[in-house]
Design an enzyme around this catalytic site. Structure first.
Site: not given
Length: 466
Positions: A131, A371
């Site tokens: 990430h 997300e």
């Protein structure tokens, strides 16, 4: 009873399938802190955040939400919410400090404690390997513009599979490689802050290669039951009008925003129109024989991150632009409707559109919304409550869009709310709050927002109430 003792009721109007995965998500650099503890070395974000003018207020992730030291408290919060899954990322420089070579035992121990704590709480761990926190030492050698970084990433994937493969059943290779490539190397608003269209295209390819190499390593090291995934922030692109020029603008953004990843990963090819669009930047000779076949290593699901749609028209983007090959042909127009604190339009239809598009284009590939959430200017009132009705409305609308996609045949297996905690929001520092748990960064006090209580009720009843 979990989920804040919320009781299922009979007012449910939109029920989700049995076994639907109700999750929340975070990222290592945004919450962990402990940036120089227990052997962790700098990532590109440590360097970037210390560069004057790059991050609002000069904020860094040195402490962030101090999750490294508050692990048990944060797992207890998740248990109270009743989530079935927790999507977290592993900090590459915490476990392999130089990006390659010796493994840091203390770094691995932190993630072992996290995973063991989740399993003890009855929460399924969902691990993301990347990430955006590339070890700075690898960036010093060229970062994602160099193919060697892809091979180092595959080695790191093997380290984590060996350490946690017996306890983590779901593995995501990359989170939002578009942002890593085009915001990091294209317009420089993310780490490492480079502004070079060619570098952004090279980075995108090497991220695809890294995904495929890592997927193969994971497949060989993990139990047969393990799930291997990739998460993309696909763009819901809409042309401002039906004019040929505006429609071509949308095609260009779809090529460099979506199909630059979808086509290599699922079809082992580069989009032909993307190659034409970028001919003035590169001949793509950095794509070696066999790279695209490697990128297309089979995976078990695709994660979709979605926040808002994009409206485009014929024109030109501001420079520097992340849209390599499209910057002189496309301008972005404001979308109608309410906006979040990020000034992003609120439009749940865009999520529905992406899910049904993938239903049609990738039949047989399970989908996860990995997300989805919104930043608002919420705060703790004098009585200690954090009321965030706008976020509740946002989440309700987007979960309703997921339900509609399910009803129309999209194979959506779960939903991960972004984010569990208020955190370091990249170039915005601590000025934007996405969490359903409010964090007072001066004291690290955690307070459940109204949206957290609402989400707990949704999970407990298995669907949306009226």
């Amino acid at each position: 009873m979990t989920a804040l003792d919320a009781r299922p009721d009979t007012s449910t109007v939109l029920r989700f399938p049995q076994g639907f995965r109700w999750g929340t998500a975070t990222a290592a650099y945004q919450i962990e802190g402990a940036a120089a503890e227990d052997g962790r070395t700098p990532s590109v974000w440590d360097t970037f955040s210390r560069t004057p003018g790059k991050v609002r207020n000069g904020d860094t992730g040195d402490i962030a939400a101090d999750h490294y030291h508050r692990l048990d408290e944060d797992i207890a919060l998740m248990r109270r919410l009743g989530v079935t899954d927790y999507r977290f990322s592993i900090a590459w420089p915490r476990v392999v400090p130089t990006g390659s070579g010796p493994v840091n035992a203390k770094g691995l121990d932190f993630y072992r404690r996290l995973v063991d704590g989740l399993l003890e709480a009855g929460i399924r761990p969902v691990a993301t390997l990347y990430h955006w926190d590339l070890p700075q030492e690898l960036e010093d050698g060229g970062g994602w513009t160099e193919r060697e970084t892809a091979y180092r990433f595959a080695e790191y994937a093997g380290v984590m599979a060996d350490a946690l493969g017996d306890r983590v059943a779901t593995w995501t290779t990359l989170n939002e490689p578009w942002c890593a490539a085009f915001l990091g190397y294209g317009n420089g608003v993310h780490a490492p802050g480079r502004t070079d269209a060619l570098a952004s295209l090279r980075a995108a390819h090497h991220l695809n290669l890294a995904h495929g190499l890592a997927a193969r390593v994971l497949r060989g090291a993990l139990p047969a039951s393990a799930e291997i995934s990739l998460t993309l922030n696909l763009h819901a692109v809409r042309a401002l009008s039906e004019s040929p020029d505006d429609r071509d603008a949308a095609r260009r953004i779809d090529a460099v925003g979506n199909r630059i990843f979808l086509d290599p990963v699922f079809h082992g090819r580069l989009p032909e129109d993307l190659v034409r669009d970028t001919a003035g930047i590169t001949d793509w000779s950095f794509v070696a024989d066999g790279d695209l076949a490697t990128a297309a290593a089979p995976i078990d699901s695709l994660g979709i991150n979605y926040y808002s749609p994009a409206v485009v028209a014929a024109g030109a983007s501001e420079s520097p632009s992340p849209w390599a090959g499209a910057e002189r042909h496309v301008r972005f127009e404001p979308a109608p409707g309410p906006r979040t604190a990020m000034d992003w339009p609120v439009d749940a239809d865009g999520l529905y559109e992406l899910l049904v598009r993938l239903r049609d284009e990738l039949p047989g590939v399970p989908l996860m919304v990995t997300e989805n959430g919104a930043a608002y200017d919420d705060y703790a009132d004098p009585s200690g409550n954090v009321k965030d009705p706008e976020r509740v409305d946002y989440l309700h609308a987007h979960l309703a869009a997921v339900h509609r996609a399910l009803a129309d045949g999209a194979d959506v297996r779960g939903y991960f709310l972004w984010s569990l905690l208020d955190n370091f929001e990249w170039a915005y520092g601590y000025s934007k709050r996405f969490g359903v748990v409010h964090v007072d960064f001066a004291t690290q006090r955690r307070t459940l927002k109204d949206s957290a209580r609402w989400y707990a009720e949704v999970i407990a009843r298995g669907g949306l109430g009226a």
